[in-house]
Design a protein around this motif. Structure first.
Motif, mmCIF file in Angstrom:
data_model
loop_
_atom_site.group_PDB
_atom_site.id
_atom_site.type_symbol
_atom_site.label_atom_id
_atom_site.label_comp_id
_atom_site.label_asym_id
_atom_site.label_seq_id
_atom_site.Cartn_x
_atom_site.Cartn_y
_atom_site.Cartn_z
ATOM 1 N N TRP A 96 7.564 3.439 -10.748
ATOM 2 C CA TRP A 96 7.678 2.232 -10.130
ATOM 3 C C TRP A 96 6.552 1.289 -9.971
ATOM 4 C CZ3 TRP A 96 12.307 -0.086 -8.948
ATOM 5 C CH2 TRP A 96 13.410 0.465 -9.012
ATOM 6 N N LEU A 97 5.581 2.052 -9.414
ATOM 7 C CA LEU A 97 4.019 1.374 -9.086
ATOM 8 C C LEU A 97 3.611 0.902 -10.344
ATOM 9 C CD1 LEU A 97 2.619 3.422 -6.200
ATOM 10 C CD2 LEU A 97 3.785 1.350 -6.025
ATOM 11 N N ALA A 98 3.548 1.745 -11.382
ATOM 12 C CA ALA A 98 2.946 1.436 -12.606
ATOM 13 C C ALA A 98 3.807 0.172 -13.333
ATOM 14 C CB ALA A 98 3.057 2.549 -13.714
ATOM 15 N N MET A 99 5.198 0.227 -13.168
ATOM 16 C CA MET A 99 5.779 -0.987 -13.436
ATOM 17 C C MET A 99 5.504 -2.218 -12.893
ATOM 18 S SD MET A 99 9.903 -1.914 -13.246
ATOM 19 C CE MET A 99 9.629 -2.321 -11.658
ATOM 20 N N VAL A 100 5.497 -2.171 -11.614
ATOM 21 C CA VAL A 100 4.743 -3.345 -10.914
ATOM 22 C C VAL A 100 3.469 -3.927 -11.163
ATOM 23 C CG1 VAL A 100 4.054 -4.113 -8.535
ATOM 24 C CG2 VAL A 100 6.117 -2.817 -8.692
ATOM 25 N N VAL A 101 2.608 -2.859 -11.286
ATOM 26 C CA VAL A 101 1.256 -3.346 -11.961
ATOM 27 C C VAL A 101 1.306 -3.869 -13.171
ATOM 28 C CG1 VAL A 101 -1.126 -2.443 -12.335
ATOM 29 C CG2 VAL A 101 0.050 -1.789 -10.157
ATOM 30 N N GLY A 102 2.074 -3.412 -14.064
ATOM 31 C CA GLY A 102 2.325 -3.957 -15.573
ATOM 32 C C GLY A 102 2.927 -5.087 -15.544
ATOM 33 N N PRO A 131 5.589 -6.264 -4.529
ATOM 34 C CA PRO A 131 5.515 -5.003 -3.535
ATOM 35 C C PRO A 131 6.779 -4.755 -2.915
ATOM 36 C CG PRO A 131 4.659 -6.972 -2.447
ATOM 37 C CD PRO A 131 4.862 -7.448 -3.794
ATOM 38 N N VAL A 132 7.517 -5.515 -2.906
ATOM 39 C CA VAL A 132 9.041 -5.322 -2.450
ATOM 40 C C VAL A 132 9.597 -3.959 -3.167
ATOM 41 C CG1 VAL A 132 11.338 -6.159 -1.994
ATOM 42 C CG2 VAL A 132 9.428 -7.606 -1.231
ATOM 43 N N LEU A 133 9.464 -4.321 -4.568
ATOM 44 C CA LEU A 133 9.982 -3.095 -5.636
ATOM 45 C C LEU A 133 9.480 -1.806 -5.349
ATOM 46 C CD1 LEU A 133 10.036 -5.287 -8.908
ATOM 47 C CD2 LEU A 133 11.928 -5.016 -7.240
ATOM 48 N N GLY A 134 8.045 -1.725 -5.112
ATOM 49 C CA GLY A 134 7.478 -0.407 -4.701
ATOM 50 C C GLY A 134 8.038 -0.012 -3.457
ATOM 51 N N VAL A 135 8.165 -0.715 -2.502
ATOM 52 C CA VAL A 135 8.655 -0.358 -1.082
ATOM 53 C C VAL A 135 10.164 0.432 -1.242
ATOM 54 C CG1 VAL A 135 9.129 -1.154 1.176
ATOM 55 C CG2 VAL A 135 6.982 -1.766 0.101
ATOM 56 N N ALA A 136 10.801 -0.264 -1.939
ATOM 57 C CA ALA A 136 12.285 -0.032 -2.142
ATOM 58 C C ALA A 136 12.315 1.392 -2.937
ATOM 59 C CB ALA A 136 12.997 -0.948 -3.033
ATOM 60 N N ALA A 137 11.319 1.720 -3.773
ATOM 61 C CA ALA A 137 11.333 2.971 -4.416
ATOM 62 C C ALA A 137 10.661 4.153 -3.563
ATOM 63 C CB ALA A 137 10.415 2.863 -5.527
ATOM 64 N N ALA A 175 -4.371 -5.498 -8.033
ATOM 65 C CA ALA A 175 -3.938 -6.183 -9.243
ATOM 66 C C ALA A 175 -3.952 -7.567 -9.102
ATOM 67 C CB ALA A 175 -2.663 -5.557 -9.918
ATOM 68 N N LEU A 176 -2.808 -8.080 -7.896
ATOM 69 C CA LEU A 176 -2.956 -9.464 -7.670
ATOM 70 C C LEU A 176 -4.182 -10.067 -7.325
ATOM 71 C CD1 LEU A 176 0.209 -9.283 -5.492
ATOM 72 C CD2 LEU A 176 0.360 -9.926 -7.615
ATOM 73 N N LEU A 177 -5.142 -9.415 -6.908
ATOM 74 C CA LEU A 177 -6.469 -9.947 -6.362
ATOM 75 C C LEU A 177 -7.235 -10.442 -7.773
ATOM 76 C CD1 LEU A 177 -8.290 -10.512 -4.100
ATOM 77 C CD2 LEU A 177 -9.352 -8.470 -4.498
ATOM 78 N N VAL A 178 -7.009 -9.774 -8.687
ATOM 79 C CA VAL A 178 -7.649 -9.766 -10.093
ATOM 80 C C VAL A 178 -6.965 -10.853 -10.775
ATOM 81 C CG1 VAL A 178 -8.000 -8.646 -12.326
ATOM 82 C CG2 VAL A 178 -8.414 -7.435 -10.436
ATOM 83 N N GLY A 179 -5.384 -10.734 -10.578
ATOM 84 C CA GLY A 179 -4.691 -11.777 -11.155
ATOM 85 C C GLY A 179 -5.124 -13.281 -10.734
ATOM 86 N N GLY A 180 -5.024 -13.125 -9.286
ATOM 87 C CA GLY A 180 -5.424 -14.461 -8.511
ATOM 88 C C GLY A 180 -6.858 -15.131 -9.025
ATOM 89 N N TRP A 181 -7.817 -14.226 -9.007
ATOM 90 C CA TRP A 181 -8.999 -14.602 -9.233
ATOM 91 C C TRP A 181 -9.186 -15.075 -10.718
ATOM 92 C CZ3 TRP A 181 -12.031 -12.422 -12.996
ATOM 93 C CH2 TRP A 181 -13.501 -12.963 -13.203
#
Length: 272
Positions: A96-102, A131-137, A175-181
């Motif tokens: 799930w975390l891999a999917m979220v980062v992907g 992150p909600v998806l990861g929290v659910a998992a 991952a979001l930090l890199v994406g936002g930057w």
């Protein structure tokens, strides 16, 4: 609990079975016993006085186990590290975390390629619910193969929920930090919604279950914000700088609810 150790009243009541203790007192003394040898010794002595039948049963069981344990190899160091890691992350969370980062990286690539939704950054659009998806998992009865053991552990309440939520954020936020930057989105624009959605999931999770809360919030975000934004190619107010105070208020309210209902995460319904 009093000072650094459990009070005599709590120790003796727990030794009798804990029926006259509140749920939070039972949770507190069990968590305290994990790290306090002094109170474990006091508990052992109290069991012999308050519950002699239990002491006799323990002695009988131990007399049968001791010869077997003496010939059993100790747990390898690698397994001990794995056991400590399980306090923060369970194996079923990894995909799930891999999917979220992907998804985050895919949104970033679409933004950089200019194939996104006009002036709207896809990283910003999906940041609140990732992150909600990861929290659910991380707190799902259906995905945790050791659910019964997890639910019965002394730290199975809010303490474990927060640990696993922190592990999700540690994977998603960089991952979001890199994406936002890379896309020029300021950290506040995605970080506040991200944290607010995560805390709101935990707050609602104490009422309807963490997994159900995550599904409801993700569906609401998709219907109210994502779909209209993609259809009109216009940034919704919730994603603009003017909406940051509302996100801050939602974050504060969510934290307050989680603290006020911290005992709710010790019941089995929080795993739904």
């Amino acid at each position: 609990m009093s000072g650094e150790h459990a009070s005599t009243r709590i120790i003796e009541a727990y030794a009798r079975g804990g029926t006259d203790l509140a749920a939070d007192e039972v949770w507190a003394v069990e968590a305290h016993l994990e790290a306090c040898r002094v109170c474990r010794d006091r508990m052992s002595a109290a069991v012999g006085t308050e519950a002699p039948a239990v002491a006799s049963l323990v002695d009988t069981v131990w007399s049968g186990l001791e010869p077997r344990l003496a010939g059993t190899a100790t747990m390898p160091r690698g397994r001990r590290r794995s056991a400590r890691l399980s306090r923060w992350l369970m194996p079923t969370m990894v995909p799930w975390l891999a999917m979220v980062v992907g998804v985050t990286l895919m949104a970033l690539l679409l933004d950089l390629a200019g194939t996104g939704s006009g002036e709207v950054s896809l990283v910003l659009l999906f940041a609140p619910v990732l992150p909600v998806l990861g929290v659910a998992a991380s707190w799902s009865r259906g995905l945790d193969p050791a659910y019964e053991l997890t639910a019965s552990a002394p730290r199975a309440g809010l303490h474990l929920v927060l640990r696993r939520t922190a592990s999700v954020l540690c994977a998603v936020v960089p991952a979001l930090l890199v994406g936002g930057w890379a896309t020029g989105v300021t950290a506040a624009q995605w970080l506040l919604p991200c944290l607010a959605f995560t805390v709101t999931t935990l707050a609602l999770g104490g009422v309807v279950g963490v997994t159900r809360a995550a599904v409801v919030l993700a569906a609401a975000w998709a219907a109210v914000v994502v779909a209209p934004t993609l259809a009109t190619s216009r940034t919704a107010f919730a994603l603009q700088a003017g909406g940051l105070p509302a996100w801050g208020l939602l974050l504060a309210l969510g934290v307050g609810v989680v603290i006020a209902r911290r005992d709710a995460y010790s019941v089995l319904g929080a795993h739904r």
